[in-house]
Structures are given as structure tokens and as C-alpha cells.
Motif scaffolding. Structure first.
Motif, short mmCIF file in Angstrom:
data_model
loop_
_atom_site.label_atom_id
_atom_site.label_comp_id
_atom_site.label_asym_id
_atom_site.label_seq_id
_atom_site.Cartn_x
_atom_site.Cartn_y
_atom_site.Cartn_z
N MET A 66 89.63 55.63 16.80
CA MET A 66 90.19 55.49 15.54
C MET A 66 90.68 56.87 14.99
SD MET A 66 88.16 53.39 12.55
CE MET A 66 86.82 53.28 13.81
N SER A 67 91.78 56.84 14.66
CA SER A 67 92.55 58.11 14.17
C SER A 67 91.85 58.54 12.87
CB SER A 67 93.96 57.96 14.27
OG SER A 67 94.26 57.04 13.22
N GLN A 68 91.85 59.89 12.80
CA GLN A 68 91.43 60.52 11.63
C GLN A 68 92.33 61.16 10.81
OE1 GLN A 68 87.83 60.83 10.89
NE2 GLN A 68 87.07 59.23 12.38
N GLU A 69 93.15 60.28 10.34
CA GLU A 69 94.23 60.95 9.68
C GLU A 69 93.55 61.45 8.33
OE1 GLU A 69 98.97 59.40 9.36
OE2 GLU A 69 97.72 58.99 11.15
N ASP A 94 102.77 58.69 4.82
CA ASP A 94 102.57 57.36 5.38
C ASP A 94 103.60 56.31 5.80
OD1 ASP A 94 99.82 57.67 4.49
OD2 ASP A 94 100.02 56.36 2.76
N LYS A 135 104.25 52.99 8.35
CA LYS A 135 103.80 53.14 9.35
C LYS A 135 102.31 52.47 9.27
CE LYS A 135 104.36 57.30 12.52
NZ LYS A 135 104.33 58.80 12.30
N TYR A 136 102.09 51.45 10.54
CA TYR A 136 100.86 51.06 10.60
C TYR A 136 99.68 51.90 11.23
CZ TYR A 136 103.78 46.79 10.03
OH TYR A 136 104.48 45.75 9.56
N ASN A 137 98.58 51.57 10.83
CA ASN A 137 97.40 52.09 11.10
C ASN A 137 96.36 51.03 11.98
OD1 ASN A 137 95.58 54.21 11.58
ND2 ASN A 137 94.54 54.04 9.35
N TRP A 138 97.00 50.86 12.87
CA TRP A 138 96.21 49.87 13.73
C TRP A 138 94.73 50.32 14.15
CZ3 TRP A 138 98.46 45.70 12.45
CH2 TRP A 138 99.85 45.58 12.48
N GLU A 139 94.03 49.18 13.98
CA GLU A 139 92.52 49.39 13.99
C GLU A 139 91.98 48.23 15.04
OE1 GLU A 139 90.25 50.00 10.76
OE2 GLU A 139 88.53 48.73 11.72
N CYS A 140 91.67 48.43 16.24
CA CYS A 140 91.29 47.09 16.94
C CYS A 140 90.00 46.52 16.64
CB CYS A 140 91.04 47.66 18.45
SG CYS A 140 90.67 46.20 19.48
N ILE A 141 90.11 45.16 16.20
CA ILE A 141 88.69 44.38 15.87
C ILE A 141 88.67 43.13 16.61
CG2 ILE A 141 89.24 45.05 13.44
CD1 ILE A 141 90.81 42.63 12.99
N MET A 148 89.90 52.14 6.98
CA MET A 148 89.00 52.47 8.27
C MET A 148 87.59 52.59 7.91
SD MET A 148 89.43 56.28 9.45
CE MET A 148 90.28 57.30 8.06
N ILE A 208 93.28 41.67 19.00
CA ILE A 208 93.68 41.88 17.57
C ILE A 208 93.33 43.08 16.91
CG2 ILE A 208 93.27 40.56 15.35
CD1 ILE A 208 92.07 38.28 16.62
N GLN A 209 94.61 43.55 16.17
CA GLN A 209 94.39 44.83 15.48
C GLN A 209 94.87 44.60 14.26
OE1 GLN A 209 96.93 46.75 18.51
NE2 GLN A 209 95.49 48.51 18.25
N VAL A 210 94.19 45.18 13.22
CA VAL A 210 94.40 44.92 11.61
C VAL A 210 94.85 46.34 10.99
CG1 VAL A 210 92.08 45.55 10.56
CG2 VAL A 210 93.71 43.73 9.80
N ASP A 211 95.67 46.26 10.15
CA ASP A 211 96.12 47.57 9.56
C ASP A 211 95.24 47.95 8.49
OD1 ASP A 211 99.27 48.47 7.44
OD2 ASP A 211 97.91 49.57 8.87
N ALA A 212 94.32 49.24 9.09
CA ALA A 212 93.40 49.64 8.03
C ALA A 212 94.09 50.38 7.02
CB ALA A 212 92.37 50.30 8.66
#
Lengths: 729, 95
Positions: A1-4, A18, A31-37, B1, B84-88
Motif C-alpha cells: 500500500m502506497s504511503q502517499e 491528487d 488519480k486513483y489510489n487503488w487498494e487490493c481488497i 487506507m 478487486i481493488q477499491v479507491d481508498a
């Protein structure tokens, strides 16, 4: 997870971190901040019950229904199996890789491209999308990249033609989704050049080709065999250039706002028609597609065309497959289209709304295409909202009322004597009449299948107008009583509106036959309503209107000693009215004949009654005539009254089937006689006379006992006329 | 996040609800990528995305920027979802 980091807050300009700015469009693209879930999601879903949906309150099953299902080949146009294996290249790539030529095109190539373009355009006009027809021609995506002058000019001309047609159809607004797809997908239609410029460049190309032709002719005469073929090919290209130039010029002429270009358009149409056969006979000179695999949405094409080039632009509905017309079919279509447009120009000869109405009705009867329907609508009422581009609507309506019913208040000799108030009431009525009357004409511009529903809705507006017209008549009557009690006024305006109301009711009822909505066991009440009610009201309305006109003319002549000099005009008008009355009566008699025939067939046990569990004739009757419920004149005849009026118990002696057949005989005979008295009968009237004769003969036979014991159901054969069947037993 | 970490004690349902109306990126079994707003799901992980766009190649990768195909409202069957990825979104206000 990026630590922007969130240190951007200190910048005070959050967006610069952003969002990224796309310099070309100046849009802020997030710009999306994708997080794998994935795993978390799968786990979380296990908490749901089977059949339980998780959504927020604004989303429901109704919305969910319209979602397209991915990975279902019937709904997912982007799926691999719906995609093609071969590469699909755009114009620029195709040119760069040498697959598509933009210079040095041969005559056969030009012929093939022009003919294929025409096929695509015709396919578009029949209701398909531009993306899957016209714009499968890559050259049209960027004509300026084409260096070959004839081809480039042809492309611009084509774009202009398509744009004009689209504009006309859009403006007329008489299309439905099955008729026409208006979406342009953002394609440019040569808007950077004027129509005039494109036409003049086509003329230049024509002249170049003429020079080449003369040169080739010289060579042919010298005995050069190869030149003969080239001469034919060059001639074929030249004819097509003239054809498309003429087509564009014609459409430009038709689009002139005051309809002043219509005579020129007619001339151009006859010129273009001369090119049809030469084009048809040279179709074979054009290049043809090489064989290639045909799949659901892919077919072989010549150079410069790709059926799949616009797939990504199509709406995400189920995949649509477009079959492009053949080249021969396309040129035949255009020939018929030109004839239809030519016929439509006759509307300019109309001098009042009644005549326009008649032209529109006859035109609609032929089930014309969306282009000709749109052009007719716009000739009557261009975007300027002036009739034929010249008259204001209210003035034109006043002329029409005058011609139909001649209310004294509108009489040309009455100007000085009417008060301001009276004038105001009348003007206001005319203004209110504009919308319903124009809607009547607009409904006739739609395709035949859609008209029935629209007639039903229109009746409500006409009922309101009828009320207002009756009020105005009442007021005028009062005013007249005070001024001159000896001379009474009739309900002029009311009669004029009633004329249209009854026409709409008739159109609604008759459309049921055309759309094959009525079952034979329903015919008896439909025929009864037509013969006993609608046609008899129509007849009396026309007659009453005519009597007002005659009365007024007599009044004018008696009060002013000089005779009116318009004898010829009066004669012509009254002849037209007589013709209309005769035809109306003849039609009434036809339906009277059918009514008696059907009753007879029922009595003779030939026509079966339905026996469904939940069937009730009263419900069916009320449903069929429901739109007439709000109309006060003529009022709806409720089912109970219908049964009472038509009950056979009313006769002193119960009539037999044979009596009914004899009655039917008389009606058909009367209808035939009336139709035969019409001067210059149309082809339709001739057909109806023939049908009346055949039914007369059958009724005669049946009344004499022919096939008395047969229980075979009768056949109603509509093949000769969609409204008047030939009855067969 | 921080959401996932914070909701260690949340039920699965609450977690799913926290993602509703957020931008979601789904990779399908045939290699296509969908990006849309997460609107609805069920036990079998069938997902409905709103204002959905379809990319043939994963966006962001590869040199040329790909024009997505606009789908509108789309439903992805659960068994065709690879990831699946979500936009945090951060909880800070944008200007």
C-alpha cells in the motif's frame, strides 16, 4: 500500500497532488489510489444470506434490471468471442501500412468505393446506426488525408449529404427508434467547408473527368481496344460524380427556409433520375470484396471499409448486426426515394389546411420512408414555423376555416363591422387551434404503426379545442342576436373542429384493421360504429359546413346588389365538396354492408363466438372505444346502448340470416354505385368498386341459400385493400 | 487506507457498505478490466458497477493511453472476477 504523505495539505492546493492535469483537455482527471481488497471482499460476502443484496437506499432492483451482464455473449459486445481475430486498423494506420490507398486510385476502385458508400448510406436510412454503416468507410473519417481529388471531393460531398439528411430528419421529428438512429458519434461532417464550395469542387472534378473522357474517346476511335474499357470506367465515375453533386444540390435546395428552392429541387430530381440506369448498368465495373470469413458482425469489404472500425463507439447493449444493402438494391432504393420526394412537393399547391390534410393522408397511405416523411413535414412547416415558409399559421388556419365553413366574422366583407372583442376571441381561438391541428398533420408524418396511439392521445386535445370553439360560436351567436335577430348564425367554428375530431376518430378505428388488431368476432361492433356513427357524423358535418358557406354566399349576394364574380371558384369548391360527400357516403355504405354481412354470418352459425373463460364482450367493446370516452361530440355509445339499438328483437319478425345477407347486398350495391359516380376515380376507388361487386355477388348467393348448412368459418381477405376485405365462405 | 485497519472489528456487511459508491477496479477472467462505482453485490460476489468503463489492457500500464469503452450499468458474475481493488479516498477535503 502506497504511503502517499498528506503533507500536501500544507501546500494549500490539494488538487495538484491528487489530480493530474491533462494539458490537451484541461480536465482534472482523478488519480486513483487503488487498494487490493479481493480476499477481504470474498470473506465479507460470506456474511450475506443467499439472495440477499447489499446496496444503498438509492439503488433498487428496477435499476439493477437494466445492467448488462458481462461475460454473457448475448449481452457483452466486448467479449472475446464477439471480437474478431483479424486486426482492425484505423485510416491513418491503414494508409501508413499501405493497406489503403489515398492517391492514384483507379477507376474501378473509385466506382467500387462510391457504390459501397451508397449502399452504406441507404442501410443507414433504413434505421441502422451511422457507426455500422456510413462510417465503416474509413475515408470518411478524415477526407483531408485523401490526396486523390475525385475521392476526396466525393467524401466531402457524401458527408454533406449525410449531414443534411440527418438535419432534416431531426428537425421534422417524425421518427421513432425503429425508423432512424440520429447519433453521430462525434464524427465530423465536413463542417469546415460550405455546401456551395463542395458542390463547385464536384463540378471541377466533373470537368476533369469530362476532359479525360474526351481524350479516351479519341483513343478509342483510333482503334485502341484497352481504351474502350477505360472509357467506360471513366464514364461510370463521371456519371456518379454528377449524381452525387445533383443529390447534394437537391437537398440544399429543399432546405431553403421559405421553400423557394422547391421548383429547382424538382428539376434536379428529374436530372438525377436520368443517372440511375447508367449507374446501375456500370455497378459491375467496380472492385468487389475478396472472399473473407463471414461472422456475426464481420463481412468482406473492399479497400477502405471496415465493418468493425467503430465497435468501441457502439452503446453497450447487446451486439447489433447490420446487413449492408447490395449495390443494385441501394440504387433502386434511391430511385424510389427520389420519386417519393417529388410526390411530396405537391403539398405546396394546397391553399388551406383541409387540402394539406388530404395530401398528407394520401402520402401516409403509401407507407413512405422516414426521409420523405420528414421532407414533407418540413415543406409544410419549415423551422421558421411559417406555412410553406411564407404564411403565419393563424392566418393560414383562418383561410382554412373560411374555405370550409365561412363564418361571417371571418368573411372578407365583414372587417369593419366586427368589434375588437369579437376579433380578440376569434384570434385567440385560432392561436389555440394551431397546436392540435398541427399535431394532426404531424401524426400523419409518423410511420403507420405508430399512428394509432397518437390518434388516441390527440383526441383529448381536440376535445378541449371543441369546447373552446363551441364557446366562441355561442358568443358570436349572442352578438349576432343583438345586432340582427333575423339572421341567425350557425356553429361554424365548432363544425370545423368537429371535422378534424371525427377524422381522428375514424383514423383510430380504421387503423385497427390495418394493424390487424381486431378478431373477426369483434367486427360487428367495429363495423357498426363506423357505419352507424362515425361516417354518418362525418357526412352531416361536411354537409352542414357546406350549407353555412352557401347560406353566407346567398346572404352576401342579397345584401350587396352586385353579383360575386367568383363563379368558377365557387363551382370548383362545391364540386370538391360534393366529391368528398359522395365518397364519405360510399364508405359508409361499404361498412353498412359489412355490418349486415357479419350479423348474417353470425345468425347463420358461421361466425364463431369466443368462449374463453375471462372473456366479456362488453369489456372488449369498451376497450376498443375507450379513447372516445372524453369526446362529447359525438358522444361514446356505451355497450348497453349498442346492444339495445342493434338488438334483433326490435324487429317485428325476427330476421333470418338470409334477410341480413339481402340487406348487405343493398349496401354493397349502393356503395358500388356511389363510387362509380366519382369523376376521375383513383386506382384505390377502382379497387374498392371491384371488392364491392365481389361482396355483392357473395351476399346474393348466401341470401339464396348457398352453403346454408356449411359451418366453415368465413374468410376476410384483406389482400386487395387493407380496410375493405373480400368476404369468402 | 486506514479503513481496513480500523474496521478489524467490523462485520463483513459493514465493510462492504463502507465501499458502496466508491470507485472500484475489477479484473475479469478474460483479461479485461472494469472501473466503475460499486453499487451492489450479493453472496456469490456478483458485483454491479455504475458508470462503468471497460479497458482491454490494465490502465496505467503500457505506453499508450487507452480509450475505455463506456458501458454504463454493468454486472460482473462473481465467478468471473479475478481481483478487486477499491479507491481508498483520504478523509481530507478537496478544494
Amino acid at each position: 500500500m502506497s504511503q502517499e504523505s498528506s503533507s500536501n495539505v500544507q501546500d494549500g492546493v490539494q488538487q495538484s497532488k491528487d489530480c493530474s492535469r491533462d494539458d490537451k483537455t484541461a480536465l482534472y482527471i482523478p488519480k486513483y489510489n487503488w487498494e487490493c481488497i479481493t480476499d477481504v471482499f470474498v470473506e465479507a460476502c460470506k456474511d450475506l444470506e443467499l439472495g440477499e443484496l447489499l446496496h444503498d437506499s438509492t439503488f433498487g432492483l428496477f435499476e439493477a434490471m437494466s445492467a448488462i451482464e458481462m461475460m454473457d455473449e448475448k449481452m457483452d459486445a466486448g467479449m472475446m468471442c464477439n471480437q474478431t481475430k483479424r486486426p482492425v486498423l484505423d485510416l491513418h494506420t491503414s494508409v501508413d501500412t499501405g493497406l489503403v490507398k489515398v492517391t492514384g486510385l483507379t477507376y474501378p476502385e473509385l466506382i467500387g468505393i462510391m457504390d459501397s458508400s451508397l449502399s452504406c448510406m441507404v442501410t443507414w436510412l433504413e434505421g441502422h446506426s451511422l457507426a455500422q454503416t456510413v462510417f465503416t468507410n474509413l475515408y470518411l473519417h478524415d477526407p483531408h488525408k485523401v490526396e486523390d481529388k475525385p475521392l476526396r471531393t466525393f467524401c466531402l460531398c457524401k458527408l454533406k449529404i449525410v449531414d443534411l439528411l440527418r438535419d432534416r430528419i431531426n428537425k421534422a421529428g417524425v421518427y421513432e427508434e425503429e425508423d432512424f438512429q440520429p447519433l453521430t458519434y462525434g464524427f465530423k461532417m465536413g463542417g469546415d467547408l460550405t455546401d456551395v464550395k463542395v458542390i463547385s469542387t464536384m463540378k471541377e472534378v466533373e470537368e476533369d473527368l469530362n476532359r479525360a473522357l474526351r481524350h479516351l474517346k479519341g483513343q478509342v476511335q483510333e482503334g485502341n481496344a484497352e481504351s474502350t474499357i477505360e472509357y467506360q470506367q471513366c464514364g461510370a465515375v463521371c456519371t456518379r460524380v454528377k449524381f452525387f453533386k445533383g443529390l447534394l444540390s437537391m437537398l440544399v435546395a429543399l432546405s431553403k427556409d421559405k421553400c423557394e428552392g422547391v421548383p429547382q429541387a424538382k428539376k434536379l430530381i428529374s436530372q438525377i433520375l436520368e443517372f440511375i440506369e447508367p449507374i446501375r448498368s456500370t455497378i459491375s465495373l467496380g472492385i468487389v470484396p475478396e472472399d473473407r470469413e463471414i461472422t456475426k458482425n464481420d463481412y468482406p469489404t473492399i479497400m477502405g471499409f471496415d465493418p468493425l472500425i467503430n465497435q468501441r463507439l457502439l452503446p453497450p447493449t447487446f451486439p447489433r448486426y447490420t446487413v449492408i444493402h447490395t449495390r443494385e438494391g441501394a440504387i433502386s432504393y434511391v430511385k424510389k426515394l427520389l420519386h417519393r420526394i417529388d410526390t411530396a412537393t405537391a403539398v405546396l399547391n394546397a391553399s388551406n389546411i383541409q387540402e394539406v390534410f388530404e395530401v398528407f393522408r394520401e402520402f401516409s397511405d403509401t407507407s413512405p420512408c422516414v426521409v420523405s416523411r420528414s421532407i414533407l413535414q418540413l415543406m409544410f412547416l419549415p423551422p421558421s414555423r411559417k406555412v410553406f415558409g411564407v404564411h403565419t399559421l393563424t392566418d393560414f388556419l383562418k383561410d382554412s376555416v373560411r374555405a370550409f365553413v365561412m363564418p361571417p366574422v371571418l368573411s372578407p366583407k365583414a372587417h369593419t363591422s366586427i368589434s375588437v372583442e369579437v376579433k380578440q376571441y376569434v384570434d385567440s381561438l385560432m392561436t389555440r387551434a394551431v397546436r392540435p391541428i398541427c399535431t394532426v398533420l404531424q401524426v400523419l408524418g409518423h410511420n403507420r404503426a405508430r399512428q394509432r396511439d397518437k390518434w388516441a392521445h390527440l383526441l383529448d386535445d381536440l376535445v378541449t379545442l371543441q369546447d373552446e370553439a363551441d364557446k366562441v360560436d355561442g358568443y358570436l351567436h349572442q352578438v349576432q342576436m343583438k345586432a340582427d335577430p333575423s339572421h341567425q348564425l350557425g356553429s361554424s367554428f365548432g363544425t370545423w373542429v368537429l371535422y378534424y375530431t371525427i377524422h381522428v376518430m375514424l383514423a383510430y378505428t380504421l387503423s385497427g384493421f390495418e394493424l390487424e388488431l381486431y378478431a373477426p368476432y369483434e367486427y360487428h361492433y367495429v363495423y357498426w360504429y363506423l357505419y352507424e356513427l362515425l361516417y354518418s357524423w362525418m357526412y352531416s358535418t361536411i354537409q352542414r359546413a357546406e350549407s353555412f358557406v352557401i347560406e353566407h354566399e346567398a346572404y352576401i349576394e342579397s345584401s350587396h346588389s352586385k353579383k360575386g364574380g367568383k363563379k368558377a371558384k365557387k363551382k370548383k369548391r362545391s364540386k370538391a365538396v360534393q366529391r368528398e360527400l359522395v365518397i364519405c357516403q360510399a364508405q359508409q355504405n361499404m361498412f353498412g354492408g359489412y355490418y349486415k354481412a357479419v350479423v348474417g354470418l353470425k345468425l347463420g352459425n358461421k361466425l364463431k363466438e369466443p368462449n374463453f373463460e375471462f372473456d366479456r364482450e362488453e369489456v372488449r367493446y369498451s376497450h376498443r372505444f375507450a379513447p372516445f370516452g372524453n369526446v362529447s361530440t359525438p358522444p361514446l355509445v356505451p355497450y348497453s346502448q349498442y346492444k339495445e339499438i342493434t338488438g334483433l328483437h326490435r324487429y317485428s319478425a325476427q330476421p333470418s340470416a338470409s334477410d341480413m345477407y339481402s340487406a348487405a347486398c343493398k349496401y354493397f350495391h349502393q356503395a358500388k354505385t356511389l363510387f362509380e359516380s366519382v369523376q376521375n376515380p383513383s386506382e384505390e376507388i377502382t379497387t374498392v368498386i371491384r371488392i364491392a361487386k365481389m361482396n355483392f355477388v357473395l351476399m346474393k348467393l348466401l341470401s339464396g341459400g348457398h352453403k346454408e348448412d356449411s359451418k366453415d368459418p368465413p374468410e376476410f381477405d384483406f389482400s386487395q385493400h387493407k380496410l375493405y376485405p373480400v368476404i369468402k365462405v | 487506507m486506514l479503513q481496513v485497519q480500523m474496521c478489524g472489528a467490523c462485520t463483513g456487511k459493514e465493510l462492504l457498505q463502507s465501499w458502496l459508491n466508491k470507485s472500484m477496479k475489477i479484473k475479469m477472467t478474460d483479461g479485461r478490466t472494469l472501473i466503475g462505482l460499486f453499487l451492489c453485490t450479493d453472496k456469490d460476489r456478483n458485483v454491479i458497477l455504475g458508470s462503468c468503463e471497460e479497458y482491454l489492457k490494465p490502465p496505467g500500464e503500457g505506453g499508450k493511453k487507452e480509450e475505455p469503452r463506456i458501458l454504463g450499468l454493468a454486472m460482473v458474475p462473481g465467478h468471473h472476477i479475478v481481483s478487486i481493488q477499491v479507491d481508498a479516498l483520504r478523509d481530507v477535503k478537496l478544494l
